[in-house]
Design a protein around this motif. Structure first.
Motif, PDB file in Angstrom:
ATOM      1  N   UNK A 150       0.852  -1.187   0.000  1.00  0.00           N
ATOM      2  CA  UNK A 150       0.000   0.000   0.000  1.00  0.00           C
ATOM      3  C   UNK A 150       0.890   1.240   0.000  1.00  0.00           C
ATOM      4  N   UNK A 151       0.484   2.208  -0.802  1.00  0.00           N
ATOM      5  CA  UNK A 151       1.127   3.517  -0.812  1.00  0.00           C
ATOM      6  C   UNK A 151       0.012   4.551  -0.652  1.00  0.00           C
ATOM      7  N   UNK A 152       0.201   5.480   0.248  1.00  0.00           N
ATOM      8  CA  UNK A 152      -0.774   6.549   0.457  1.00  0.00           C
ATOM      9  C   UNK A 152      -0.144   7.865   0.028  1.00  0.00           C
ATOM     10  N   UNK A 153      -0.731   8.438  -1.024  1.00  0.00           N
ATOM     11  CA  UNK A 153      -0.342   9.736  -1.568  1.00  0.00           C
ATOM     12  C   UNK A 153       1.160   9.838  -1.830  1.00  0.00           C
ATOM     13  N   UNK A 154       1.774   8.733  -2.205  1.00  0.00           N
ATOM     14  CA  UNK A 154       3.190   8.725  -2.541  1.00  0.00           C
ATOM     15  C   UNK A 154       4.128   9.020  -1.387  1.00  0.00           C
ATOM     16  N   UNK A 155       3.581   9.095  -0.160  1.00  0.00           N
ATOM     17  CA  UNK A 155       4.394   9.479   0.999  1.00  0.00           C
ATOM     18  C   UNK A 155       4.471   8.444   2.112  1.00  0.00           C
ATOM     19  N   UNK A 156       3.470   7.565   2.188  1.00  0.00           N
ATOM     20  CA  UNK A 156       3.398   6.597   3.282  1.00  0.00           C
ATOM     21  C   UNK A 156       3.331   5.204   2.669  1.00  0.00           C
ATOM     22  N   UNK A 157       4.143   4.293   3.206  1.00  0.00           N
ATOM     23  CA  UNK A 157       4.356   2.997   2.580  1.00  0.00           C
ATOM     24  C   UNK A 157       4.088   1.877   3.583  1.00  0.00           C
ATOM     25  N   UNK A 171       9.751   2.634   6.028  1.00  0.00           N
ATOM     26  CA  UNK A 171      10.370   3.832   5.453  1.00  0.00           C
ATOM     27  C   UNK A 171      10.342   3.694   3.935  1.00  0.00           C
ATOM     28  N   UNK A 172      10.492   4.812   3.247  1.00  0.00           N
ATOM     29  CA  UNK A 172      10.525   4.785   1.783  1.00  0.00           C
ATOM     30  C   UNK A 172      11.643   3.868   1.284  1.00  0.00           C
ATOM     31  N   UNK A 173      12.812   3.930   1.922  1.00  0.00           N
ATOM     32  CA  UNK A 173      13.952   3.096   1.503  1.00  0.00           C
ATOM     33  C   UNK A 173      13.649   1.606   1.691  1.00  0.00           C
ATOM     34  N   UNK A 174      13.108   1.245   2.843  1.00  0.00           N
ATOM     35  CA  UNK A 174      12.810  -0.169   3.098  1.00  0.00           C
ATOM     36  C   UNK A 174      11.662  -0.668   2.222  1.00  0.00           C
ATOM     37  N   UNK A 175      10.694   0.183   1.944  1.00  0.00           N
ATOM     38  CA  UNK A 175       9.612  -0.190   1.046  1.00  0.00           C
ATOM     39  C   UNK A 175      10.172  -0.409  -0.362  1.00  0.00           C
ATOM     40  N   UNK A 201      13.278  -5.251   8.743  1.00  0.00           N
ATOM     41  CA  UNK A 201      13.036  -3.812   8.625  1.00  0.00           C
ATOM     42  C   UNK A 201      12.239  -3.336   9.820  1.00  0.00           C
ATOM     43  N   UNK A 202      12.529  -2.131  10.281  1.00  0.00           N
ATOM     44  CA  UNK A 202      11.727  -1.519  11.328  1.00  0.00           C
ATOM     45  C   UNK A 202      10.416  -1.026  10.716  1.00  0.00           C
ATOM     46  N   UNK A 203       9.327  -1.145  11.486  1.00  0.00           N
ATOM     47  CA  UNK A 203       8.043  -0.616  11.024  1.00  0.00           C
ATOM     48  C   UNK A 203       7.128  -0.325  12.201  1.00  0.00           C
ATOM     49  N   UNK A 204       6.084   0.447  11.921  1.00  0.00           N
ATOM     50  CA  UNK A 204       5.060   0.764  12.915  1.00  0.00           C
ATOM     51  C   UNK A 204       3.804  -0.018  12.567  1.00  0.00           C
ATOM     52  N   UNK A 205       3.233  -0.705  13.530  1.00  0.00           N
ATOM     53  CA  UNK A 205       1.999  -1.448  13.289  1.00  0.00           C
ATOM     54  C   UNK A 205       0.909  -0.458  12.887  1.00  0.00           C
ATOM     55  N   UNK A 206       0.223  -0.739  11.792  1.00  0.00           N
ATOM     56  CA  UNK A 206      -0.769   0.175  11.226  1.00  0.00           C
ATOM     57  C   UNK A 206      -2.138  -0.500  11.094  1.00  0.00           C
TER      58      UNK A 206
END
Length: 184
Positions: free
Chosen positions: A48-55, A81-85, A103-108
């Motif tokens: 998923x990508x939201x508005x090209x800024x959130x991955x 992060x953009x790099x890890x995505x 990869x580090x991530x935040x549960x969404x």
């Protein structure tokens, strides 16, 4: 005595089939019709990508069962992060991708059965072989989801989760809270 598999629901009193051992969400909690219509937004079954800024990537939080074979699995979305995505997409169909460091991530994904929000819990996303969703490891804390992932859960916990998800509008009985551990 019942001859059929299943259990009697503590919420509605009806007989239900054996509870599912996995649940998945369609999209990160931040996805909406408005976001879907925005430029730079895309949602697939895995990414998923939201508005090209959130991955985001979809993965599984596996919780071992203490009184049965196998595991219970939450299909969740985790922000990257953009790099890890970008790296995830680059390696998507490449054999050996499982050797990638986590990869580090935040549960969404909000999981409504733990009595506390699961949003923004810190995670590590472990890439799996091609064709398998990443495994998501919740950072060890005192959050009930993190505790369950470390210590396991019982089939009674699985039934409580199923009842809660089957009957989300039914108020919980006094003293009922997040799935709890029993003994051991």
């Amino acid at each position: 005595m019942h001859d059929s598999p299943g259990y009697t629901c503590g919420t509605c009193g009806a007989r239900h089939e054996d509870p599912p051992l996995s649940y998945r969400t369609h999209a990160p909690v931040y996805w909406s019709d408005e976001v879907a219509a925005a430029d730079g937004s895309e949602l697939t079954a895995d990414l998923c990508v939201i508005q090209g800024e959130h991955f985001f990537v979809q993965g599984s939080i596996d919780i071992p069962l203490r009184d049965a074979d196998g595991a219970f699995s939450w299909g969740v979305w985790v922000s990257l992060s953009a790099a890890n995505f970008g790296r995830t997409v680059e390696l998507w169909d490449r054999p050996g991708r499982e050797s990638e460091p986590p990869y580090f991530g935040w549960l969404s994904t909000e999981l409504p059965v733990y009595g506390r929000s699961t949003l923004e819990l810190k995670t590590h996303v472990h890439t799996q072989p091609v064709g398998r969703k990443p495994l998501v490891e919740v950072e060890p804390t005192d959050h009930p989801l993190a505790v369950a992932q470390r210590t396991g859960m019982t089939m009674a916990d699985v039934r409580r989760i199923a009842e809660r998800l089957l009957h989300p509008e039914t108020p919980r009985r006094t003293g009922e809270g997040a799935p709890h551990r029993s003994g051991g």
